[in-house]
Structures are given as structure tokens and as C-alpha cells.
Write an enzyme that holds these catalytic residues in place. Structure first.
Site, PDB file in Angstrom:
ATOM      1  N   ASN A  14       0.838  -1.215   0.000  1.00 54.57           N
ATOM      2  CA  ASN A  14       0.000   0.000   0.000  1.00 54.57           C
ATOM      3  C   ASN A  14       0.867   1.256   0.000  1.00 54.57           C
ATOM      4  O   ASN A  14       0.578   2.211  -0.718  1.00 54.57           O
ATOM      5  CB  ASN A  14      -0.971  -0.006   1.176  1.00 54.57           C
ATOM      6  CG  ASN A  14      -2.160  -0.913   0.922  1.00 54.57           C
ATOM      7  OD1 ASN A  14      -3.053  -0.585   0.140  1.00 54.57           O
ATOM      8  ND2 ASN A  14      -2.165  -2.086   1.550  1.00 54.57           N
ATOM      9  N   HIS A 103      -8.558  -1.278   6.346  1.00 59.23           N
ATOM     10  CA  HIS A 103      -8.819  -2.581   6.947  1.00 59.23           C
ATOM     11  C   HIS A 103      -9.293  -3.532   5.843  1.00 59.23           C
ATOM     12  O   HIS A 103     -10.149  -3.156   5.040  1.00 59.23           O
ATOM     13  CB  HIS A 103      -9.880  -2.445   8.046  1.00 59.23           C
ATOM     14  CG  HIS A 103     -10.059  -3.713   8.797  1.00 59.23           C
ATOM     15  ND1 HIS A 103      -9.165  -4.144   9.748  1.00 59.23           N
ATOM     16  CD2 HIS A 103     -11.000  -4.689   8.692  1.00 59.23           C
ATOM     17  CE1 HIS A 103      -9.553  -5.317  10.214  1.00 59.23           C
ATOM     18  NE2 HIS A 103     -10.661  -5.666   9.588  1.00 59.23           N
TER      19      HIS A 103
HETATM   20  C1  GAR Z   1      -3.300  -4.768   4.039  1.00 59.47           C
HETATM   21  O1  GAR Z   1      -4.086  -5.795   3.466  1.00 59.47           O
HETATM   22  C2  GAR Z   1      -4.106  -3.991   5.050  1.00 59.47           C
HETATM   23  O2  GAR Z   1      -5.456  -3.896   4.702  1.00 59.47           O
HETATM   24  C3  GAR Z   1      -3.918  -4.836   6.274  1.00 59.47           C
HETATM   25  O3  GAR Z   1      -2.571  -5.215   6.245  1.00 59.47           O
HETATM   26  C4  GAR Z   1      -2.174  -5.365   4.878  1.00 59.47           C
HETATM   27  C5  GAR Z   1      -0.860  -4.633   4.683  1.00 59.47           C
HETATM   28  O4  GAR Z   1      -0.306  -4.894   3.427  1.00 59.47           O
HETATM   29  N1  GAR Z   1      -4.231  -4.080   7.465  1.00 59.47           N
HETATM   30  C6  GAR Z   1      -4.765  -4.629   8.554  1.00 59.47           C
HETATM   31  O5  GAR Z   1      -5.027  -5.815   8.637  1.00 59.47           O
HETATM   32  C7  GAR Z   1      -5.029  -3.627   9.683  1.00 59.47           C
HETATM   33  N2  GAR Z   1      -5.863  -4.225  10.698  1.00 59.47           N
HETATM   34  P1  GAR Z   1       0.925  -4.056   2.893  1.00 59.47           P
HETATM   35  O6  GAR Z   1       1.978  -3.997   3.987  1.00 59.47           O
HETATM   36  O7  GAR Z   1       1.419  -4.828   1.704  1.00 59.47           O
HETATM   37  O8  GAR Z   1       0.429  -2.690   2.505  1.00 59.47           O
END
Ligand code: GAR
Length: 189
Positions: A14, A103
Site C-alpha cells: 500500500n 482494513h
Molecule cells: C493490508 O491488506 C491492510 O489492509 C492490512 O494489512 C495489509 C498490509 O499490506 N491491514 C490490517 O489488517 C489492519 N488491521 P501491505 O503492507 O502490503 O500494505
């Protein structure tokens, strides 16, 4: 100029997408990446993107000095992009409606302590939900319960697995998170 601080704990897909989305927008600058996990791949991504990384321990994170550091950098919006620590109340109070989180489910379902990353997808598949999705929301003092800014959903197939659902959610995040951030920035004076 609007200044972002992006908080990460893991892979950083992200973070990467947000940085690329705003690359040519000279009104938006990612001032720093705040990271609580020395093993996070997000650190490498930030370095390649040329964004300063601020590593934190629980102790600095909970200190008033850390909040002041963000204030003195002139941060307009804190973006939690896969950041897995609960925020101290003083930080939330210092940035009212200036912290957003993503989320990987349709809140209020599948939110709260313990629901993060693949644990969310495992629970959604086990419950045979017809849909899942993403929620971008403001952050308050509780986990996953602030005002919702944007939701997008996707249907589950009969043979859905946590991994296949994670891939679908990843696509939604890549498409919608930067757009939601842009909307929030446009509403900040
Ligand atoms: C994402 O899928 C985000 O939605 C989730 O962690 C992942 C991070 O991915 N967040 C949560 O679960 C928060 N409770 P990334 O490090 O590749 O961006």
C-alpha cells in the site's frame, strides 16, 4: 503542500502504491515512513522511493515527544497502511480526523483486536460470507471503529481460499486506498 506520514509494519504494497499515485502531485509529499518492525519489507520500498524511514520502539511510539516530532514535521495526515499497533490516545487526540486506516474487510464485521492480514481472510472464508472488501476509516481510540470514509466489496467464489481472497482484496486496496486519501486531503484546509 500537504504532508503525509505513512505508518507500516509489513510488506508495504500500500505504501508503494500511495507513493506512486502521488509521485507527480507536487501538492502532496510523503514526509516520512514510520515503521515498528525492523524486518518489514516496507523499509526497502521506502528507501528505494527516497522516503526517510523513522523506526520506532513501543517506548518512543507512546511518548509525547513522538507526537511532537510529527507535529514539528508539519504532518497533515497520518496514513496507517498495514500498521499493526494500537495508537496511543495522545497521538489520536493530537491528530483529530487526521489519521486514516485501511482494513481488509467490510467493517464493522471482522474488525477489532486480532483481525489483521490473513487472519481476517481466514475468518471470512470459514464463515462462508458471500462478500468481503475493504474499509478506509478515520482512526479513533478504539480498534477499527472510527467513521467510515470508503468501502468497496468483492464477492467470494464457492472455492474461495484465504489466499485467493487476499489477492482480490489486494486489488481493491491498490485501486481505492490512494483515491480515498486524496479525498480526505482535499477536505483538509
Ligand atoms: C493490508 O491488506 C491492510 O489492509 C492490512 O494489512 C495489509 C498490509 O499490506 N491491514 C490490517 O489488517 C489492519 N488491521 P501491505 O503492507 O502490503 O500494505
Amino acid at each position: 503542500m500537504k504532508r503525509l506520514s505513512i505508518f507500516v509494519s509489513g510488506n508495504g504494497t500500500n505504501l508503494q502504491r500511495i507513493a506512486e499515485y502521488f509521485l507527480e502531485d507536487f501538492e502532496v509529499k510523503i514526509e516520512n515512513v514510520v515503521c515498528n518492525n525492523p524486518k518489514a519489507y516496507a523499509i526497502e520500498r521506502a528507501k528505494k522511493l527516497g522516503i526517510p524511514v523513522r523506526m520506532i520502539t513501543k517506548q518512543d511510539f507512546n511518548s509525547e515527544a513522538f507526537t511532537q516530532e510529527l507535529k514539528s514535521l508539519g504532518i497533515d495526515l497520518i496514513v496507517l497502511a498495514g500498521f499493526l499497533w494500537k495508537l496511543p490516545e495522545s497521538l489520536v487526540k493530537a491528530f483529530p480526523k487526521k489519521i486514516v486506516n485501511i482494513h481488509p474487510a467490510l467493517l464493522p464485521k471482522y474488525g477489532g483486536k486480532g483481525f489483521y492480514g490473513e487472519h481476517v481472510h481466514e475468518a471470512v472464508v470459514a464463515a462462508k460470507e458471500p462478500y468481503s472488501g475493504i474499509t478506509v476509516h478515520y482512526v479513533n481510540e478504539l480498534y477499527d471503529s472510527g467513521e467510515i470514509i470508503l468501502q468497496a466489496r468483492v464477492s467470494l467464489d464457492e472455492k474461495e481460499t484465504p489466499d485467493s481472497l487476499a489477492a482480490k482484496i489486494h486489488q481493491l486496496e491498490q485501486a481505492y486506498f490512494p483515491v480515498a486519501i486524496e479525498q480526505v486531503l482535499n477536505a483538509i484546509q
